[in-house]
Design a protein around this motif. Structure first.
Motif: not given
Length: 314
Positions: A235-253
């Motif tokens: 989260i940046n200083e504007k309280e905006e989410k700039v990065y998410t670990y799971s973004h564009d990742k695929f995980f085994t179900m």
């Protein structure tokens, strides 16, 4: 009769952070859900029925001496009679430690603390408060704000106040382990797990090391619903989410089960390359990393599975 407490701890470069300044109050539902302190506020409100007290208050606002006294009386010490003259971090944290000592029959003057420099600005902490601030650190009542800084003269916010209340109650229950009736009846705010984390900026990246520890007295079976066992949000200083670990990742179900013995931990490490979800390098500045272990068990409070750290990106 008081009990003499001797601490013998080894700190190996771990930066553990639990308090920060953010917002809460009569805003939008989304703002509340995204606010790091909401779990603390919810825990305190539900445990003590103080929704009336928190109504229309923002966790970013500075808490007054009178409001803090009222909050303490309504939560962890109904007999609290001390007049708080100032609400600086050093004073408030020291007060919480005094309450903890009274509730756990601990003689603070007889405590032996590790000879270790916890904060880079330790010399700015008033000498009268310094020992209690260290006790607070080693008992999980209060940590620093980032870069190993305590910032002792800053005024405490409502967000920090409810966090300190929750942490102090947890520390009291943990110390009074012989009081089984309260735990069995579900009173107070007990924990089964705790998460800790540290980070290092290395080679233009941030390396996160974090772990989940079973702090109960029994073996626990834990379960993950997929190959994704944790989430990291920046989260940046504007309280905006700039990065998410799971973004564009695929995980085994597939269900993943693990066993944690009492006191045992499970650890992870992940590296963030300082790029946002769009692949752009984030600018220098202040950020927050929110790391959450994704257990399936719904009865475990999210606060027990979440660690929040301040990041200073140069």
């Amino acid at each position: 009769m008081t009990k003499k407490k001797i601490l013998s701890l080894t700190i190996a470069g771990t930066l553990m952070l639990t308090t920060a300044i953010t917002a809460f109050g009569a805003t939008t539902k989304q703002e509340k859900e995204n606010h790091w302190a909401q779990p603390f506020a919810t825990r305190v409100e539900e445990a003590y029925g103080i929704q009336y007290f928190m109504e229309n208050k923002s966790l970013r606002d500075i808490i007054s001496s009178q409001e803090l006294e009222e909050l303490i009386k309504a939560t962890i010490d109904e007999d609290f009679s001390q007049k708080i003259q100032e609400t600086t971090r050093e004073k408030v944290v020291s007060t919480m430690v005094e309450i903890w000592a009274e509730k756990t029959d601990t003689n603070l003057e007889e405590m032996i603390l590790p000879m270790i420099l916890v904060y880079n600005d330790t010399d700015e902490i008033d000498f009268d408060y310094r020992t209690n601030v260290m006790v607070a650190y080693f008992h999980g009542i209060a940590k620093g704000r980032g870069d190993s800084m305590f910032v002792p003269k800053d005024a405490v916010t409502f967000g920090e106040a409810v966090t300190l209340i929750a942490n102090t109650k947890d520390a009291i229950l943990k110390e009074n382990t012989e009081d089984k009736d309260e735990v069995e009846n579900g009173e107070g705010m007990t924990k089964e797990f705790t998460t800790t984390a540290a980070y290092e900026i290395k080679d233009a990246s941030v390396v996160f090391d974090f772990e989940l520890t079973n702090i109960s007295d029994e073996k626990r079976e834990i379960m993950f619903s997929s190959g994704q066992q944790f989430e990291i949000e920046i989260i940046n200083e504007k309280e905006e989410k700039v990065y998410t670990y799971s973004h564009d990742k695929f995980f085994t179900m597939a269900l993943i089960m693990k066993t944690l013995e009492a006191g045992e931990s499970i650890s992870w490490q992940d590296t963030w390359d300082l790029q946002d979800n769009e692949g752009n390098l984030v600018p220098a500045g202040e950020y927050q990393a929110i790391i959450t272990v994704l257990l399936m068990e719904e009865e475990i409070e999210k606060q027990q599975l979440t660690t929040i750290m301040d990041l200073h990106i140069k």
